[in-house]
Design an enzyme around this catalytic site. Structure first.
Site, PDB file in Angstrom:
ATOM      1  N   TYR A  62       0.860  -1.297   0.180  1.00  0.00           N
ATOM      2  CA  TYR A  62       0.143  -0.009   0.070  1.00  0.00           C
ATOM      3  C   TYR A  62       0.753   1.215   0.020  1.00  0.00           C
ATOM      4  CZ  TYR A  62      -2.862   3.965   1.799  1.00  0.00           C
ATOM      5  OH  TYR A  62      -3.258   5.176   1.844  1.00  0.00           O
ATOM      6  N   GLY A  69      -5.091   6.120   0.309  1.00  0.00           N
ATOM      7  CA  GLY A  69      -6.199   6.091   0.707  1.00  0.00           C
ATOM      8  C   GLY A  69      -7.297   5.143  -0.061  1.00  0.00           C
TER       9      GLY A  69
END
Length: 516
Positions: A62, A69
């Site tokens: 990520y 987000g």
């Protein structure tokens, strides 16, 4: 920086730091140095190397191979991965409000460096060195105070730190606002090119709220101590009953902070000499119950220290990179709930100190309750006595500051908002709570400054009535010090300069108060 005192050197190696070390750095009383220990540097490097290997092996991380987000489902083409950190701090450059002060900004830099030194963020040694360089050369990013909801950490304010490390935006340097690139060049550094994950590591954490929390804690501790000394002065001035602070009495209700506050006040008084006032069995609550009010703050401070220092010494970005087990850990350590609780609690307990002292001042200026002191603590004795009003307006102002402090005590943490396409659907508001706490402290310190003028006024006025008024040696020395700073108000005069001078003394923690 303190004159003629060599600054302390604080080593950053991932070991636990204390609030006092952060505040010393913030106030220019300590220098920062990354540990030269090869084992520490090796731990940092292993995290960065592990991330590099993941990228070569097409691992999914990520914020490294994905968008941020709610955009975490967007896969980033390999050719664009190096540009992703730049985009993170670029689009978060939307802060507003006042800029953090020099002291606050240094604390932010120190807190972010402390977190990254835990070795769980996957950053390079060069990034840590660049942060160290900013602190060492006092290159202070211009950080707007407003724009953080406290999860995913302090993204927007910390984007200004990330940008400055890369030579972008503005800094305060040698007293001037200059481009970051210029300040780096003038100090022999070059702009950084952030590696994958380093934008997140810098911004996705709680450094701003934690820094403000450290500063707020230290100021609150001093407020508590000064409130004890002022209360003792007011007991003397109003001919109060010193037996309200009896040691046996407080042993019956064993809150440690409350006992500590009572002991401080008791030590400033000459208890046995107060027997002449035994006809007055009970003073009003703002004097009699002062240890109970101050004691709430005293008992909260150790707990709040635990919360703040645990956050300070944590890895609080996302994802975390565990270099020894070579794991990528996706979580939510950027959530600032503990700082939010600490600051919401702190502002409540500090505002209650303002309220306590404001009530004490109301007793001192009112002839119905002041046991013979002149109206409004006026020191005038001559023909102009009828037109002199003493501290009448000061009491009004202190009441205004108190009311505003009390108004600020609404908990910020209960105002969570769902943001960022409902990805950040529960947030801490920790940074807002910290800013609120600092505002409450500002207002309370103004009340303390007013109370210093009142103490300087009231004790000598009591001595006019009662020349042998019992005053402990520490109290007498403190009143003498105040007399050297502020003239007795005999003829009405503007008190704003006195207030500013005393306020500076409070914030510089001029008076050494109690050994506990």
């Amino acid at each position: 920086m303190t004159q003629n005192v060599p600054p302390t050197l604080i080593l950053f190696d991932g070991s636990p730091l204390q609030i006092e070390q952060i505040t010393a750095i913030a106030q220019g009383q300590a220098r920062v140095q990354l540990s030269p220990d090869p084992l520490f540097r090796s731990r940092i490097q292993r995290g960065a190397d592990f991330l590099d290997r993941l990228l070569r092996e097409d691992g999914v991380v990520y914020g490294v191979t994905t968008g941020y987000g709610d955009s975490c489902t967007v896969e980033i083409p390999p050719a664009l991965i190096p540009d992703l950190p730049h985009h993170l701090y670029a689009y978060h450059g939307c802060g507003m409000g006042r800029f953090l002060t020099d002291v606050e900004t240094r604390a932010v830099l120190a807190c972010r460096l402390a977190s990254l030194c835990q070795g769980m963020s996957g950053v390079s040694w060069a990034l840590l060195q660049q942060l160290e360089h900013l602190i060492e050369h006092d290159i202070l990013p211009r950080i707007p105070a407003e724009g953080s909801v406290g999860a995913s950490g302090d993204l927007t304010p910390l984007s200004y730190v990330a940008a400055v490390l890369c030579g972008e935006r503005e800094v305060l340097f040698r007293g001037q606002v200059v481009p970051a690139a210029q300040a780096l060049q003038d100090t022999g550094a070059t702009p950084l090119r952030l590696r994958p994950k380093e934008g997140l590591a810098l911004m996705n954490g709680t450094a701003v709220m934690t820094a403000l929390g450290c500063l707020a804690w230290q100021r609150a501790d001093y407020v508590s101590r000064l409130a004890c000394r002022i209360t003792a002065a007011n007991v003397v001035a109003i001919a109060g009953n010193a037996h309200h602070f009896d040691e046996t009495l407080f042993a019956a209700k064993p809150h440690a902070g409350q006992q500590r506050a009572a002991a401080r006040i008791r030590g400033d008084l000459v208890v046995e000499a107060q027997l002449r006032n035994s006809h007055r069995l009970q003073d009003r609550y703002s004097l009699r119950c002062a240890p109970h009010v101050i004691g709430v703050l005293e008992d909260a401070l150790p707990f709040l220290r635990q919360l703040i220092e645990a956050e300070l010494n944590s890895a609080n970005d996302n994802p975390l990179i565990e270099p020894d087990e070579e794991r990528v850990l996706h979580g939510g350590h950027f959530y600032g709930g503990h700082i939010a609780l600490a600051m919401d609690t702190l502002k409540n307990t500090v505002a209650n100190i303002a309220d306590l002292l404001d009530r004490q001042l109301a007793l001192l200026v009112d002839t119905r309750y002041s046991q013979g002191l002149p109206s409004n603590l006026s020191g005038s004795q001559g023909a102009t006595q009828p037109i002199n009003h003493g501290l009448k307006a000061l009491q009004i102002s202190a009441s205004a500051w108190t009311a505003e402090a009390l108004k600020q005590t609404m908990p910020a943490s209960v105002f969570s908002r769902s943001t960022e396409c409902h990805n950040q659907d529960k947030v801490s508001m920790g940074t807002i709570a910290a800013r609120d706490a600092l505002r409450v402290l500002e207002l309370t310190e103004q009340v303390l400054a007013a109370m210093l003028i009142a103490a300087r006024q009231a004790v000598p006025l009591r001595e006019r009535i009662q020349p042998d008024v019992p005053v402990g040696p520490a109290m007498r020395a403190w009143i003498a010090d105040l007399a050297g700073r502020v003239a007795l108000v005999e003829e009405d005069r503007a008190l704003d300069r006195d207030l500013h001078q005393l306020l500076s003394g409070i914030r510089a923690q001029t008076w050494s108060l109690y050994a506990d």
